[in-house]
Design a protein around this motif. Structure first.
Motif, mmCIF file in Angstrom:
data_model
loop_
_atom_site.group_PDB
_atom_site.id
_atom_site.type_symbol
_atom_site.label_atom_id
_atom_site.label_comp_id
_atom_site.label_asym_id
_atom_site.label_seq_id
_atom_site.Cartn_x
_atom_site.Cartn_y
_atom_site.Cartn_z
ATOM 1 N N SER A 118 0.869 -1.201 0.131
ATOM 2 C CA SER A 118 -0.022 -0.061 -0.135
ATOM 3 C C SER A 118 0.847 1.195 0.022
ATOM 4 C CB SER A 118 -1.030 0.064 1.220
ATOM 5 O OG SER A 118 -1.812 -1.076 1.160
ATOM 6 N N LEU A 119 1.939 1.326 0.829
ATOM 7 C CA LEU A 119 2.807 2.294 0.775
ATOM 8 C C LEU A 119 3.583 2.667 -0.601
ATOM 9 C CD1 LEU A 119 4.146 2.406 4.641
ATOM 10 C CD2 LEU A 119 2.625 3.761 3.484
ATOM 11 N N GLU A 120 3.752 1.515 -1.073
ATOM 12 C CA GLU A 120 4.740 1.782 -2.485
ATOM 13 C C GLU A 120 3.770 2.184 -3.373
ATOM 14 O OE1 GLU A 120 7.093 -0.977 -5.468
ATOM 15 O OE2 GLU A 120 7.117 -1.810 -3.484
ATOM 16 N N GLY A 121 2.718 1.722 -3.323
ATOM 17 C CA GLY A 121 1.580 2.318 -4.171
ATOM 18 C C GLY A 121 1.330 3.810 -3.944
ATOM 19 N N LEU A 122 1.248 4.245 -2.607
ATOM 20 C CA LEU A 122 1.160 5.757 -2.551
ATOM 21 C C LEU A 122 2.339 6.523 -2.893
ATOM 22 C CD1 LEU A 122 -0.068 8.056 -0.669
ATOM 23 C CD2 LEU A 122 1.401 7.094 1.231
ATOM 24 N N GLN A 123 3.570 5.965 -2.910
ATOM 25 C CA GLN A 123 4.692 6.624 -3.563
ATOM 26 C C GLN A 123 4.425 6.799 -4.842
ATOM 27 O OE1 GLN A 123 7.381 8.136 -2.130
ATOM 28 N NE2 GLN A 123 7.617 8.614 -4.024
ATOM 29 N N LEU A 124 4.070 5.757 -5.697
ATOM 30 C CA LEU A 124 3.754 5.808 -7.208
ATOM 31 C C LEU A 124 2.915 6.778 -7.429
ATOM 32 C CD1 LEU A 124 4.307 5.137 -9.878
ATOM 33 C CD2 LEU A 124 3.097 3.008 -9.689
ATOM 34 N N GLY A 125 1.678 6.621 -6.755
ATOM 35 C CA GLY A 125 0.713 7.621 -6.908
ATOM 36 C C GLY A 125 0.913 9.218 -6.536
ATOM 37 N N LEU A 126 1.875 9.456 -5.779
ATOM 38 C CA LEU A 126 2.194 10.833 -5.361
ATOM 39 C C LEU A 126 3.078 11.196 -6.799
ATOM 40 C CD1 LEU A 126 2.981 10.807 -1.689
ATOM 41 C CD2 LEU A 126 0.855 11.991 -2.729
ATOM 42 N N GLU A 127 3.998 10.385 -7.042
ATOM 43 C CA GLU A 127 4.888 10.550 -8.268
ATOM 44 C C GLU A 127 3.997 10.813 -9.495
ATOM 45 O OE1 GLU A 127 7.681 7.329 -8.860
ATOM 46 O OE2 GLU A 127 8.086 7.277 -7.059
ATOM 47 N N SER A 128 2.897 10.152 -9.816
ATOM 48 C CA SER A 128 2.077 10.336 -10.806
ATOM 49 C C SER A 128 1.225 11.702 -10.655
ATOM 50 C CB SER A 128 0.970 9.145 -10.851
ATOM 51 O OG SER A 128 1.243 8.031 -11.272
ATOM 52 N N GLN A 129 0.904 12.157 -9.540
ATOM 53 C CA GLN A 129 0.182 13.421 -9.354
ATOM 54 C C GLN A 129 1.225 14.782 -9.697
ATOM 55 O OE1 GLN A 129 -0.855 14.877 -5.218
ATOM 56 N NE2 GLN A 129 -2.496 15.489 -5.852
ATOM 57 N N LEU A 130 2.481 14.481 -9.250
ATOM 58 C CA LEU A 130 3.508 15.384 -9.935
ATOM 59 C C LEU A 130 3.533 15.645 -11.198
ATOM 60 C CD1 LEU A 130 6.186 15.025 -7.034
ATOM 61 C CD2 LEU A 130 4.604 16.819 -7.188
ATOM 62 N N ALA A 131 3.694 14.210 -11.852
ATOM 63 C CA ALA A 131 4.002 14.121 -13.400
ATOM 64 C C ALA A 131 2.604 14.660 -14.050
ATOM 65 C CB ALA A 131 4.052 12.599 -13.713
ATOM 66 N N MET A 132 1.360 14.673 -13.649
ATOM 67 C CA MET A 132 0.221 14.987 -14.215
ATOM 68 C C MET A 132 0.546 16.298 -14.339
ATOM 69 S SD MET A 132 -2.594 14.671 -15.594
ATOM 70 C CE MET A 132 -3.298 12.825 -15.437
ATOM 71 N N ARG A 133 0.828 17.224 -13.175
ATOM 72 C CA ARG A 133 0.938 18.466 -12.977
ATOM 73 C C ARG A 133 1.705 18.893 -14.078
ATOM 74 N NH1 ARG A 133 0.882 18.993 -6.437
ATOM 75 N NH2 ARG A 133 -1.366 18.521 -5.825
ATOM 76 N N ALA A 134 2.909 18.468 -14.149
ATOM 77 C CA ALA A 134 3.991 18.825 -14.976
ATOM 78 C C ALA A 134 3.565 18.888 -16.508
ATOM 79 C CB ALA A 134 5.123 18.031 -14.829
ATOM 80 N N LEU A 135 2.594 17.691 -16.751
ATOM 81 C CA LEU A 135 2.054 17.869 -18.180
ATOM 82 C C LEU A 135 1.158 18.786 -18.407
ATOM 83 C CD1 LEU A 135 1.146 16.304 -20.666
ATOM 84 C CD2 LEU A 135 -0.554 14.927 -19.304
ATOM 85 N N LEU A 136 0.331 19.155 -17.207
ATOM 86 C CA LEU A 136 -0.710 20.019 -17.444
ATOM 87 C C LEU A 136 -0.131 21.483 -17.469
ATOM 88 C CD1 LEU A 136 -3.822 18.737 -15.662
ATOM 89 C CD2 LEU A 136 -3.121 18.540 -17.926
ATOM 90 N N TRP A 397 -5.616 4.414 -14.066
ATOM 91 C CA TRP A 397 -5.592 5.864 -14.554
ATOM 92 C C TRP A 397 -4.944 6.573 -13.486
ATOM 93 C CZ3 TRP A 397 -5.793 10.000 -17.096
ATOM 94 C CH2 TRP A 397 -6.645 10.910 -16.921
ATOM 95 N N THR A 398 -4.823 6.267 -12.085
ATOM 96 C CA THR A 398 -3.837 6.975 -11.356
ATOM 97 C C THR A 398 -2.709 7.152 -11.406
ATOM 98 O OG1 THR A 398 -5.997 6.526 -9.525
ATOM 99 C CG2 THR A 398 -3.590 6.821 -8.761
ATOM 100 N N TYR A 399 -2.160 5.677 -11.758
ATOM 101 C CA TYR A 399 -0.728 5.303 -11.964
ATOM 102 C C TYR A 399 -0.101 5.593 -13.219
ATOM 103 C CZ TYR A 399 -0.741 2.445 -7.660
ATOM 104 O OH TYR A 399 -0.834 1.919 -6.247
ATOM 105 N N ALA A 400 -0.898 5.988 -14.071
ATOM 106 C CA ALA A 400 -0.226 6.079 -15.627
ATOM 107 C C ALA A 400 0.713 7.023 -15.633
ATOM 108 C CB ALA A 400 -1.461 6.688 -16.599
ATOM 109 N N MET A 401 0.658 8.239 -15.074
ATOM 110 C CA MET A 401 1.572 9.037 -15.470
ATOM 111 C C MET A 401 3.049 8.987 -14.618
ATOM 112 S SD MET A 401 0.840 11.315 -17.680
ATOM 113 C CE MET A 401 2.166 12.767 -17.529
ATOM 114 N N GLY A 402 3.115 8.460 -13.308
ATOM 115 C CA GLY A 402 4.031 8.052 -12.584
ATOM 116 C C GLY A 402 4.960 6.918 -13.018
ATOM 117 N N SER A 403 4.079 5.915 -13.543
ATOM 118 C CA SER A 403 4.535 4.555 -13.963
ATOM 119 C C SER A 403 5.411 4.920 -15.339
ATOM 120 C CB SER A 403 3.489 3.524 -14.073
ATOM 121 O OG SER A 403 2.819 3.780 -15.113
ATOM 122 N N ALA A 404 4.760 5.954 -16.150
ATOM 123 C CA ALA A 404 5.411 6.121 -17.506
ATOM 124 C C ALA A 404 6.654 6.769 -17.157
ATOM 125 C CB ALA A 404 4.517 7.293 -18.126
#
Length: 414
Positions: A118-136, A397-404
């Motif tokens: 769960s915590l590893e997923g949280l880390q990837l989720g937060l990375e995804s949020q940052l990557a989405m913000r950078a994209l937008l 959908w949540t992990y897409a940007m971070g995993s990319a």
């Protein structure tokens, strides 16, 4: 072979083929394109985002990334296998690949592994949020994106207590969440007033977002073509692929051979067939989910709401209400079962009677999510010229940007 360098001075391929034009595929193509890689996207569908990305729950759930495998779920497996839970069912099978997957799943059902996953997923989720913000910040994309927040509603006191313990753990890892009484929850989200007296508490995540994944795929794909020269091959069936130390080759079912320096496999559940000969045939389990999209009701939510016990998601999206739920682990048929869809509509109308126009017309959908045993995507080099980015499950959908981003960063390690 000539290669370019990214900002970290890591060697990059000049060209790459990305298999898959869902949210993971187009995000991966973007992560490569902004690094100067010439990308070709291949997908068998005629329109991008036509698979699991088409009409899922629409939540960008960066904070709530709890793993599926847990000790509490392990105790309920016989109950689920008998089909006694309308929201979550198992489809038992004697297929050796399914048995192997379930054995790995059971090993992940300990308290320690649940927390780690769960915590590893949280880390990837937060990375995804940052990557989405950078994209937008770089590109204006229209996909109904909102930073609306998310409310998880609990009607079981024991489950709520366990959830509150997880809040403290997430907060210690950078998450922002609030534990609310029923009245505090109603004050933030008026649609919950109809449930007054029927739930014990809620957890509010103000940073959670939402957006239409299908629109995102096509908006980003358009930007990739116009701004980065990405080549797109839709309606193209892939028969097989091969790779050596110098290049990767994709063979279509019409006999065409397409070559590149790197192959990125982002094909969701279809990766099972593409990777069967490479020791990954048992890595993914299909999980079927349903959704419907209806006109808003008299008291529509302003944020995403998840009814935890019934596992139903309500999401305001593009002036409509997207409702998602039902999980069938092991189901492979993507056809919409009218009985299951009717069950979802009935359950949703019981949870929030005036959130949507349940009596009106609505579009029903079913899709297959590729689940790993630990609920974390597999992002790694399969060979010097082949990288996989698969197994995102219910959080694609949540992990897409971070995993990319993670997948692109691997390409400096040829």
């Amino acid at each position: 072979m000539n290669r370019r360098k990214d900002s970290d001075d890591a060697l990059l391929p000049r060209s790459a083929i990305v298999l898959g034009a869902g949210v993971v595929g187009v995000a991966t193509a973007y992560a490569l394109a902004i690094r100067g890689v010439a990308v070709t996207i291949i997908d068998r569908a005629e329109i991008a985002g036509s698979g699991a990305s088409f009409a899922n729950g629409a939540q960008l759930s960066y904070i709530y990334t709890d793993a599926l495998a847990s000790n509490s779920l392990l105790k309920r497996l016989p109950f689920l296998a008998l089909g006694l839970d309308p929201a979550f069912r198992l489809r038992p099978s004697l297929d050796p690949s399914q048995i192997a997957w379930f054995m790995r799943f059971i090993r992940n059902c300990t308290r320690q592994r649940f927390l780690e996953n769960s915590l590893e997923g949280l880390q990837l989720g937060l990375e995804s949020q940052l990557a989405m913000r950078a994209l937008l910040q770089k590109h204006e994309l229209e996909f109904g994106h909102q930073s609306a927040g998310k409310m998880l509603v609990y009607d079981d006191a024991a489950a709520f207590k366990s959830a509150c313990d997880m809040v403290s753990l997430r907060q210690s890892h950078g998450a922002v969440q609030e534990i609310l009484t029923p009245q505090e929850a109603v004050n933030k989200e008026g649609a919950l007033a109809e449930r007054a007296g029927r739930f014990v508490g809620a957890i509010y995540s103000p940073q959670e977002e939402l957006g239409d994944p299908h629109k995102f795929c096509n908006a980003l794909l358009s930007q990739l073509v116009t701004a980065y020269g990405v080549q797109v091959r839709m309606a193209t069936d892939v028969a097989r692929w091969k790779a050596d130390k110098d290049m990767a080759v994709v063979f279509t079912k019409t006999g065409e051979a397409i070559t590149a320096d790197q192959l990125m496999i982002c094909t969701g559940i279809d990766a099972t067939n593409l990777l069967k000969k490479h020791g990954l045939g048992t890595s993914l389990m299909p999980m079927k989910g349903y959704s419907f999209t209806a006109a808003p009701g008299q008291v529509s939510p302003i944020m995403s709401i998840t009814d935890v016990s019934r596992k139903i998601v309500f999401c305001p999206l593009n002036g409509m209400i997207r409702v998602a739920g039902i999980a069938e682990l092991g189901a492979r048929d993507i056809a919409v079962d009218p009985r299951q869809l009717a069950s979802l509509v009935s359950a949703a109308s019981d949870v929030l009677p005036r959130a949507a126009d349940y009596a009106g017309s609505y579009n029903g959908w079913a899709g297959i999510r590729p689940m790993t045993a630990n609920a974390l995507p597999i992002i790694r080099k399969l060979a010097p010229r082949v990288t996989i980015n698969i197994g995102h499950g219910m959080l694609g959908w949540t992990y897409a940007m971070g995993s990319a981003e993670r997948a692109a960063q691997l390409l400096g390690r040829v």
